[in-house]
Write a protein that holds these residues in place. Structure first.
Motif, PDB file in Angstrom:
ATOM      1  N   SER A 253     -31.510  31.918 -15.432  1.00  0.00           N
ATOM      2  CA  SER A 253     -30.025  32.139 -15.686  1.00  0.00           C
ATOM      3  C   SER A 253     -29.456  33.092 -14.825  1.00  0.00           C
ATOM      4  CB  SER A 253     -30.123  32.649 -17.431  1.00  0.00           C
ATOM      5  OG  SER A 253     -30.615  33.931 -17.403  1.00  0.00           O
ATOM      6  N   LEU A 254     -30.130  34.197 -14.327  1.00  0.00           N
ATOM      7  CA  LEU A 254     -29.566  34.978 -13.532  1.00  0.00           C
ATOM      8  C   LEU A 254     -29.079  34.475 -11.969  1.00  0.00           C
ATOM      9  CD1 LEU A 254     -28.685  37.972 -12.945  1.00  0.00           C
ATOM     10  CD2 LEU A 254     -30.977  38.221 -11.941  1.00  0.00           C
TER      11      LEU A 254
ATOM     12  N   PRO B 137     -35.188  27.709  -3.322  1.00  0.00           N
ATOM     13  CA  PRO B 137     -33.720  26.918  -3.310  1.00  0.00           C
ATOM     14  C   PRO B 137     -33.494  26.691  -4.912  1.00  0.00           C
ATOM     15  CG  PRO B 137     -35.484  25.412  -2.960  1.00  0.00           C
ATOM     16  CD  PRO B 137     -36.010  26.863  -2.626  1.00  0.00           C
ATOM     17  N   ALA B 138     -32.185  26.491  -5.302  1.00  0.00           N
ATOM     18  CA  ALA B 138     -31.619  26.578  -6.451  1.00  0.00           C
ATOM     19  C   ALA B 138     -32.245  25.396  -7.525  1.00  0.00           C
ATOM     20  CB  ALA B 138     -30.138  26.541  -6.529  1.00  0.00           C
ATOM     21  N   GLY B 139     -32.571  24.234  -6.712  1.00  0.00           N
ATOM     22  CA  GLY B 139     -33.075  23.247  -7.531  1.00  0.00           C
ATOM     23  C   GLY B 139     -34.720  23.403  -7.968  1.00  0.00           C
ATOM     24  N   MET B 140     -35.448  24.457  -7.322  1.00  0.00           N
ATOM     25  CA  MET B 140     -36.733  24.766  -7.649  1.00  0.00           C
ATOM     26  C   MET B 140     -36.940  26.097  -8.393  1.00  0.00           C
ATOM     27  SD  MET B 140     -38.465  22.182  -6.220  1.00  0.00           S
ATOM     28  CE  MET B 140     -40.162  23.096  -6.000  1.00  0.00           C
ATOM     29  N   GLN B 141     -36.030  26.761  -8.907  1.00  0.00           N
ATOM     30  CA  GLN B 141     -36.045  28.037  -9.598  1.00  0.00           C
ATOM     31  C   GLN B 141     -37.058  27.923 -10.636  1.00  0.00           C
ATOM     32  OE1 GLN B 141     -35.074  31.077  -8.643  1.00  0.00           O
ATOM     33  NE2 GLN B 141     -33.848  30.571  -6.772  1.00  0.00           N
ATOM     34  N   GLY B 142     -36.689  27.126 -11.566  1.00  0.00           N
ATOM     35  CA  GLY B 142     -37.585  26.997 -12.698  1.00  0.00           C
ATOM     36  C   GLY B 142     -38.743  26.781 -12.519  1.00  0.00           C
TER      37      GLY B 142
ATOM     38  N   LEU C 222     -42.855  30.019 -27.878  1.00  0.00           N
ATOM     39  CA  LEU C 222     -41.301  30.052 -27.685  1.00  0.00           C
ATOM     40  C   LEU C 222     -41.070  31.076 -26.560  1.00  0.00           C
ATOM     41  CD1 LEU C 222     -40.469  29.947 -31.328  1.00  0.00           C
ATOM     42  CD2 LEU C 222     -39.961  28.052 -29.576  1.00  0.00           C
ATOM     43  N   SER C 223     -41.795  32.281 -26.481  1.00  0.00           N
ATOM     44  CA  SER C 223     -41.851  33.207 -25.436  1.00  0.00           C
ATOM     45  C   SER C 223     -41.704  32.678 -24.178  1.00  0.00           C
ATOM     46  CB  SER C 223     -42.538  34.375 -25.611  1.00  0.00           C
ATOM     47  OG  SER C 223     -42.223  35.156 -26.800  1.00  0.00           O
ATOM     48  N   VAL C 224     -42.608  31.765 -23.970  1.00  0.00           N
ATOM     49  CA  VAL C 224     -42.746  31.406 -22.453  1.00  0.00           C
ATOM     50  C   VAL C 224     -41.236  30.434 -21.915  1.00  0.00           C
ATOM     51  CG1 VAL C 224     -43.862  29.401 -21.014  1.00  0.00           C
ATOM     52  CG2 VAL C 224     -45.266  30.666 -22.651  1.00  0.00           C
ATOM     53  N   PHE C 225     -40.973  29.789 -23.077  1.00  0.00           N
ATOM     54  CA  PHE C 225     -39.441  29.166 -22.778  1.00  0.00           C
ATOM     55  C   PHE C 225     -38.649  30.096 -22.306  1.00  0.00           C
ATOM     56  CE2 PHE C 225     -41.511  25.481 -24.967  1.00  0.00           C
ATOM     57  CZ  PHE C 225     -40.954  24.427 -24.243  1.00  0.00           C
ATOM     58  N   PHE C 226     -38.552  31.137 -23.307  1.00  0.00           N
ATOM     59  CA  PHE C 226     -37.254  32.194 -23.195  1.00  0.00           C
ATOM     60  C   PHE C 226     -37.498  32.726 -21.609  1.00  0.00           C
ATOM     61  CE2 PHE C 226     -35.442  36.290 -23.232  1.00  0.00           C
ATOM     62  CZ  PHE C 226     -34.160  36.023 -23.778  1.00  0.00           C
ATOM     63  N   ASP C 227     -38.778  33.095 -21.238  1.00  0.00           N
ATOM     64  CA  ASP C 227     -39.254  33.895 -20.140  1.00  0.00           C
ATOM     65  C   ASP C 227     -38.606  33.301 -18.875  1.00  0.00           C
ATOM     66  OD1 ASP C 227     -39.837  35.963 -21.706  1.00  0.00           O
ATOM     67  OD2 ASP C 227     -41.845  35.848 -21.536  1.00  0.00           O
ATOM     68  N   VAL C 228     -39.075  31.863 -18.768  1.00  0.00           N
ATOM     69  CA  VAL C 228     -38.762  31.071 -17.645  1.00  0.00           C
ATOM     70  C   VAL C 228     -37.081  30.906 -17.638  1.00  0.00           C
ATOM     71  CG1 VAL C 228     -38.932  28.706 -16.716  1.00  0.00           C
ATOM     72  CG2 VAL C 228     -40.868  30.097 -17.579  1.00  0.00           C
ATOM     73  N   ALA C 229     -36.520  30.567 -18.658  1.00  0.00           N
ATOM     74  CA  ALA C 229     -35.192  30.501 -18.760  1.00  0.00           C
ATOM     75  C   ALA C 229     -34.180  31.745 -18.469  1.00  0.00           C
ATOM     76  CB  ALA C 229     -34.595  29.683 -20.123  1.00  0.00           C
ATOM     77  N   TYR C 230     -34.765  32.836 -18.892  1.00  0.00           N
ATOM     78  CA  TYR C 230     -33.853  33.951 -18.435  1.00  0.00           C
ATOM     79  C   TYR C 230     -34.184  34.224 -17.076  1.00  0.00           C
ATOM     80  CZ  TYR C 230     -36.599  38.185 -17.914  1.00  0.00           C
ATOM     81  OH  TYR C 230     -37.205  39.162 -17.340  1.00  0.00           O
ATOM     82  N   GLN C 231     -35.108  34.119 -16.527  1.00  0.00           N
ATOM     83  CA  GLN C 231     -35.368  34.471 -14.939  1.00  0.00           C
ATOM     84  C   GLN C 231     -34.103  33.339 -14.299  1.00  0.00           C
ATOM     85  OE1 GLN C 231     -39.060  34.865 -13.496  1.00  0.00           O
ATOM     86  NE2 GLN C 231     -39.917  34.884 -15.665  1.00  0.00           N
TER      87      GLN C 231
ATOM     88  N   ARG D 105     -28.895  28.832 -20.824  1.00  0.00           N
ATOM     89  CA  ARG D 105     -28.418  29.305 -22.221  1.00  0.00           C
ATOM     90  C   ARG D 105     -29.030  28.596 -23.393  1.00  0.00           C
ATOM     91  NH1 ARG D 105     -24.346  27.524 -25.483  1.00  0.00           N
ATOM     92  NH2 ARG D 105     -23.321  28.927 -26.660  1.00  0.00           N
ATOM     93  N   THR D 106     -28.862  27.224 -23.464  1.00  0.00           N
ATOM     94  CA  THR D 106     -29.302  26.335 -24.736  1.00  0.00           C
ATOM     95  C   THR D 106     -30.619  26.982 -25.060  1.00  0.00           C
ATOM     96  OG1 THR D 106     -27.732  24.785 -24.122  1.00  0.00           O
ATOM     97  CG2 THR D 106     -29.738  24.172 -25.490  1.00  0.00           C
ATOM     98  N   THR D 107     -31.640  26.908 -23.854  1.00  0.00           N
ATOM     99  CA  THR D 107     -32.840  26.996 -24.060  1.00  0.00           C
ATOM    100  C   THR D 107     -33.236  28.523 -24.602  1.00  0.00           C
ATOM    101  OG1 THR D 107     -33.503  25.790 -22.109  1.00  0.00           O
ATOM    102  CG2 THR D 107     -35.301  27.290 -22.967  1.00  0.00           C
TER     103      THR D 107
END
Length: 417
Positions: free
Chosen positions: A123-124, A340-345, A112-121, A71-73
């Motif tokens: 976030s779900l 796994p959760a810890g590798m999603q980003g 900035l779009s690179v940060f947003f695109d990785v973060a929104y994937q 969310r912050t990202t």
């Protein structure tokens, strides 16, 4: 799912952000071509500069997002893009926005779009349960479809009827709306705990690369995505020149033709929630990729602005959006399921890096082909190159995935949990 207020805020923010992004992807090239008289080589450079952050930043962003709140990202990147495009709009109104300014703006927005695109994937995965990944991705990709309907049409119309600065200002407004929506998400995210002696960033990046390389499905997704993104970037560079200069279409018509991708993508996002469970994930992936990528082979046969030209372009965009959206939603669900959760980003960033990292080179290649071989031949060659993606998937185990999502794999032993 829609009863969840935080998911609705994410969906609304994603929709607004994608509207701004898709509008700017049309505004900047059209401003360069129609206002600054940019040639094929210059347009290729402009598109390559906007795509370069994918290659330069994706792996670092993935390692960073795995350890921070998505969310912050997303909020910070929305604010940054709104400010950058707002400043560009002001500069354009005073006549200060030339090609160097466009190049700087394209790089900043792309980063900035690179940060947003990785973060929104990511976030779900942190907001919904595993059994909600497919409908959740379908909803978010549906919002992207709506953006593909409105963004290009709005951007093309504003550049043609008013000016590029006003078009840039509209994109800034959408990013501001996304900022306001996403910052209202209240649910605390379950992010991996930071150990006292956390691995260095290069170690975490290596873990992400090793995990993706060691998984057959993810490795195939990388290869197919790389083939597609390289050829698609080359094709779009030629296409954005082919439409105004070979078919003599106005900016408004070009925007509407590109916007037809949106309705197709919207239908694709709806079908993606149903078709994989009926026909199998592998079958849907291969057939949808063949449909979406192969339809552009028809475009070089068009001549002039005849009565059939615009309807044909609308049909091409619609089918491309349909096929690509089916692939996007299905691939994202498979990727999220096996990771796994810890590798999603890091997994999302690695696939983005490998898949889209060749886009700048593709854009430059498209510009060179247009100059050396001509627009029509260059378009045919680059469109044929897009067919490599479904061929790669057909020859891999990915094509044999059944009606259920594969199970999650273990993370590397040194990964941060």
């Amino acid at each position: 799912m829609w009863r969840d207020a935080d998911f609705r805020r994410l969906w609304m923010g994603q929709t607004a952000s994608q509207l701004g992004e898709h509008a700017s992807l049309v505004v900047l090239p059209l401003f360069a071509v129609l206002t600054l008289n940019a040639g094929a080589g210059q347009l290729g450079v402009l598109r390559a500069v906007g795509q370069a952050p994918i290659l330069l930043l994706s792996l670092f962003v993935g390692a960073w997002v795995d350890r921070w709140r998505s969310r912050t990202t997303m909020v910070l990147t929305d604010a940054g893009r709104a400010l950058a495009l707002g400043a560009a709009a002001m500069a354009g109104l005073f006549g200060w926005l030339g090609l160097p300014g466009l190049l700087a703006l394209a790089f900043a927005v792309g980063a900035l779009s690179v940060f947003f695109d990785v973060a929104y994937q990511v976030s779900l995965v942190r907001l919904v349960d595993r059994d909600q990944l497919v409908p959740g991705n379908s909803a978010l990709e549906g919002s992207r479809s709506a953006a593909q309907i409105g963004g290009p049409a709005l951007g093309g119309a504003l550049v043609s009827l008013l000016s590029a600065p006003i078009a840039a200002a509209s994109s800034a407004l959408f990013f501001a709306l996304s900022f306001l929506s996403i910052r209202r998400i209240r649910r605390a995210e379950s992010i991996p705990e930071r150990p006292e002696h956390a691995p260095r960033v290069w170690r975490r990046i290596h873990e992400g690369l090793r995990f993706v390389a060691g998984d057959t499905a993810l490795r195939t997704v990388c290869l197919a995505s790389a083939a597609f993104q390289f050829s698609f970037a080359a094709m779009m560079t030629v296409y954005l020149l082919f439409l105004p200069r070979e078919l003599h279409l106005s900016g408004t018509v070009i925007g509407l033709a590109l916007a037809a991708t949106g309705p197709g993508a919207l239908l694709g996002s709806l079908l993606a929630a149903r078709l994989p469970s009926r026909f199998g994930y592998g079958t849907v992936l291969v057939c949808a990729a063949a449909l979406g990528d192969g339809v552009f082979l028809c475009v070089p046969a068009l001549h002039g602005s005849s009565a059939t030209t615009v309807p044909a372009l609308l049909a091409v965009s619609f089918l491309f959006g349909l096929g690509c959206q089916l692939v996007n939603v299905t691939v994202m669900a498979v990727r999220q399921a096996v990771t796994p959760a810890g590798m999603q980003g890091r997994t999302a960033a690695t696939i983005t890096f490998v898949g889209m990292g060749l886009s700048p080179l593709g854009s430059l290649t498209g510009g060179c082909l247009a100059e050396d071989w001509g627009l029509r031949t260059g378009l045919l060659v680059t469109a044929a190159g897009m067919m490599l993606s479904p061929v790669i998937m057909t020859l891999s185990p990915l094509a044999r995935l059944g009606r259920k999502l594969p199970a999650s794999h273990d993370a590397p032993p040194t990964a941060v949990h």
